[in-house]
Design a protein around this motif. Sequence first.
Motif, mmCIF file in Angstrom:
data_model
loop_
_atom_site.group_PDB
_atom_site.id
_atom_site.type_symbol
_atom_site.label_atom_id
_atom_site.label_comp_id
_atom_site.label_asym_id
_atom_site.label_seq_id
_atom_site.Cartn_x
_atom_site.Cartn_y
_atom_site.Cartn_z
ATOM 1 N N LEU A 48 2.165 -1.399 -15.421
ATOM 2 C CA LEU A 48 2.196 -0.759 -16.737
ATOM 3 C C LEU A 48 1.563 0.628 -16.701
ATOM 4 N N GLN A 49 0.489 0.775 -15.957
ATOM 5 C CA GLN A 49 -0.174 2.077 -15.877
ATOM 6 C C GLN A 49 0.690 3.106 -15.160
ATOM 7 N N ASP A 50 1.580 2.635 -14.290
ATOM 8 C CA ASP A 50 2.468 3.539 -13.568
ATOM 9 C C ASP A 50 3.754 3.819 -14.333
ATOM 10 N N SER A 51 3.929 3.216 -15.513
ATOM 11 C CA SER A 51 5.161 3.362 -16.279
ATOM 12 C C SER A 51 5.013 4.423 -17.362
ATOM 13 N N ASP A 52 6.144 4.976 -17.796
ATOM 14 C CA ASP A 52 6.146 5.935 -18.896
ATOM 15 C C ASP A 52 6.147 5.226 -20.248
ATOM 16 N N ARG B 135 -0.484 11.588 -10.240
ATOM 17 C CA ARG B 135 -1.128 12.891 -10.044
ATOM 18 C C ARG B 135 -0.188 14.022 -10.439
ATOM 19 N N ASN B 136 1.074 13.923 -10.027
ATOM 20 C CA ASN B 136 2.038 14.970 -10.368
ATOM 21 C C ASN B 136 2.334 14.998 -11.860
ATOM 22 N N THR B 137 2.401 13.801 -12.482
ATOM 23 C CA THR B 137 2.662 13.728 -13.923
ATOM 24 C C THR B 137 1.514 14.344 -14.708
ATOM 25 N N ILE B 138 0.283 13.981 -14.344
ATOM 26 C CA ILE B 138 -0.890 14.518 -15.044
ATOM 27 C C ILE B 138 -0.983 16.031 -14.842
ATOM 28 N N LYS B 139 -0.687 16.470 -13.634
ATOM 29 C CA LYS B 139 -0.732 17.903 -13.347
ATOM 30 C C LYS B 139 0.289 18.655 -14.187
ATOM 31 N N GLY B 140 1.495 18.057 -14.318
ATOM 32 C CA GLY B 140 2.529 18.694 -15.132
ATOM 33 C C GLY B 140 2.139 18.750 -16.596
ATOM 34 N N LYS B 141 1.534 17.664 -17.112
ATOM 35 C CA LYS B 141 1.108 17.652 -18.504
ATOM 36 C C LYS B 141 -0.003 18.665 -18.744
ATOM 37 N N TYR B 142 -0.922 18.746 -17.799
ATOM 38 C CA TYR B 142 -2.051 19.669 -17.941
ATOM 39 C C TYR B 142 -1.569 21.112 -17.981
ATOM 40 N N TRP C 268 0.820 -1.209 0.000
ATOM 41 C CA TRP C 268 0.000 0.000 0.000
ATOM 42 C C TRP C 268 0.855 1.260 0.000
ATOM 43 N N GLY C 269 2.068 1.164 0.521
ATOM 44 C CA GLY C 269 2.983 2.295 0.401
ATOM 45 C C GLY C 269 3.381 2.545 -1.042
ATOM 46 N N SER C 270 3.640 1.455 -1.790
ATOM 47 C CA SER C 270 3.980 1.609 -3.209
ATOM 48 C C SER C 270 2.800 2.122 -4.016
ATOM 49 N N ARG C 271 1.568 1.666 -3.657
ATOM 50 C CA ARG C 271 0.398 2.161 -4.369
ATOM 51 C C ARG C 271 0.188 3.659 -4.110
ATOM 52 N N LEU C 272 0.462 4.098 -2.893
ATOM 53 C CA LEU C 272 0.333 5.518 -2.565
ATOM 54 C C LEU C 272 1.358 6.345 -3.324
ATOM 55 N N ARG C 273 2.594 5.860 -3.397
ATOM 56 C CA ARG C 273 3.628 6.593 -4.145
ATOM 57 C C ARG C 273 3.297 6.639 -5.626
ATOM 58 N N ALA C 274 2.766 5.533 -6.164
ATOM 59 C CA ALA C 274 2.389 5.516 -7.582
ATOM 60 C C ALA C 274 1.250 6.488 -7.858
#
Length: 653
Positions: A505-509, A91-98, A80-86
């Motif tokens: 995969l969803q957490d990968s670039d 969120r930060n990636t989407i915010k940066g793209k937006y 659950w720690g890894s899921r929280l970090r992902a």
Amino acid sequence: MDSEALPSEIQTLLRYTLRAPPVSSSAGTPLHLTDKDGFAPEGDKRFKKLIDGIHFSQKFILSYQLVLIGVLLALTAIHWGSRLRAWRRRRNTIKGKYEGDKTSIGKAAEGKGAVITESISRGSSSSSSTLQEDFHPKYQDSERTLDEGSLLLPKASDAKKPPRKWTTSNKIRAWLVYQPPPIPLVNKTLPSNGTTIVVLAFLGLQIFYTFFKTSLLLSMIFVFADRTSLVFVANLPLLYLFAAKNQPIKLLTGYSYESLNIFHRRLGEVMCLLALLHSAGMIGVWYTVLQPAGITLIRFLLIKMILLGIGAFLAYEMLYFTSLGSFRQRWYELFLGIHVVLQVAALVLVWFHHRRSRWYVGVALAIFLIDRLVYRISVKTKTVRASLDVQQDKKTVVLRAPVPAQEKHKWVKSMVGAGITTGWKATEHVFLTVPSLAPKHIIQAHPFTIASKAPTAHEKEANLELIIRAQDGFSADLVRYAQCHDTASIRLDGPYGSQAAVEMLQDSDRAVIVAGGSGIAVAWPLVWSVIDRAAMQDLEHSTSPANRKNILFVWIIRERSHISWLGGEALEELRARGVTLATSAPTSEYGHPNIAKIIEEWVNGTDDQASDRGKIGVVASGPDGMNRAVRNICSSLLREGRDVSVEVEKFGW
């Protein structure tokens, strides 16, 4: 033990040790307490070491459950720690793209009404194929015609390779991901080094609890036999928990039962060895103590408690031998039936063999019954009508079934589970039963990965597809049945499976999905789950096509006719979504392609579109040789300093 002990005293001692009271009450037992024959084992100095050893084992084994709970809590925190970090990273990636899109739109508005358009069919890199009749790609650097023996992807001429980072962390991760070749002579496939280390640590825990403060002297052999029995019964709940299709471990740690299958098998082997050591120890007790006292082996073996122990021992040994890969592959249907019958019989025999085992047996039996009766029969099972479509190779059946959709709250589905009518996710599988094939198939359930896209939340009816290749037994009977029947009534038990590959995969670039043969049943819904997630983010945050996830989809086929499993139109649609699509020439005609070089060249070719720190997710599903090649190229990429995660979708080892 003292050789001068009287036979009646020895029998009293065996009754005392075999039917020892609970640990909590033994400390307060008065030394003058005597057996009905007038013998007090606790007060006899000749047996003090033996009694102390047995009492220590009873107390010591209780810590085993605490260790297991501690490991479970640690894995839960890690997951659950890894899921929280992902989640934070997305969120930060989407915010940066937006924010980047808003800036680019503002600059475009300053121009003279210029309109920028880009076709979605432009993939992250040029797609290619060695099947000339399907695809004829062209490349910017040259116009290159591929023949059936060439590589799937050309080497990028101007690819930007990231700088090498020979850090200790990269070396360790690379070594853990690496999968060694099969064991010579026996050709036994080994897991990755990381999995091997975890399995060895688990086996080391079993050895520690078996031998810690246990004397191997003949005079103390009963203590050793007693310890092995305690470790055996303490592992019973864990053995059945690893095998249960519906259990809380998936919710807590993200590991589904198929991920834990390797531990279920290794633990079963350890328990069979413990049962053998316990039996040998009890024979040793007879030989060193009872035989000199005049008790024959036949008389010893005919004791009710010993007879029940022998029955339990034989049941678990038969479970082991019928679970071997060679037996399962040759007589799978027989394995399924025997496994259920022997499990129930073994638990009943252990229950009556010794009362000290009943708490553990009760928990194990509860796990077994709740999984089988409450969930798999009552909650998870659905009967529907399915169409049967025999493919061109005459050895494959595509089963299609419309499944009515029912809405269910997400938290309810996560906590208590749900059947196929509430939908499924990529990489999940179902257990299939086709009663009309033959009477023997009425009680058989065979696992198959769902090959169709996961349904959306608003669909009223979901289309489920299974790709079934004829081997022998059930699958061969189904192919023969499908040649004469267009439809059949089927029973579905599921869905089951972990979402580790999907989440990774969803957490990968960048995403790499490799399928070999019928492994397309895993890969096809998986690639669509990545596309749909990326499309949803594009729609919600208006990201530009340049920001879309780079995806490589590789399908290694054995026969040219296998393309018909999906159809050329479906593959073209995938390529139109921006996926780099690569299919091999039939391996039966041209041999196996160099999958490691394909992945490496694609990664190098997309380095100019992703930062050095971009995460690469790789999923493989196919034959053992292909899976090993994918693992090991990921190990090489890790050594080069890239951030790579890899998942292999298969059942056990």
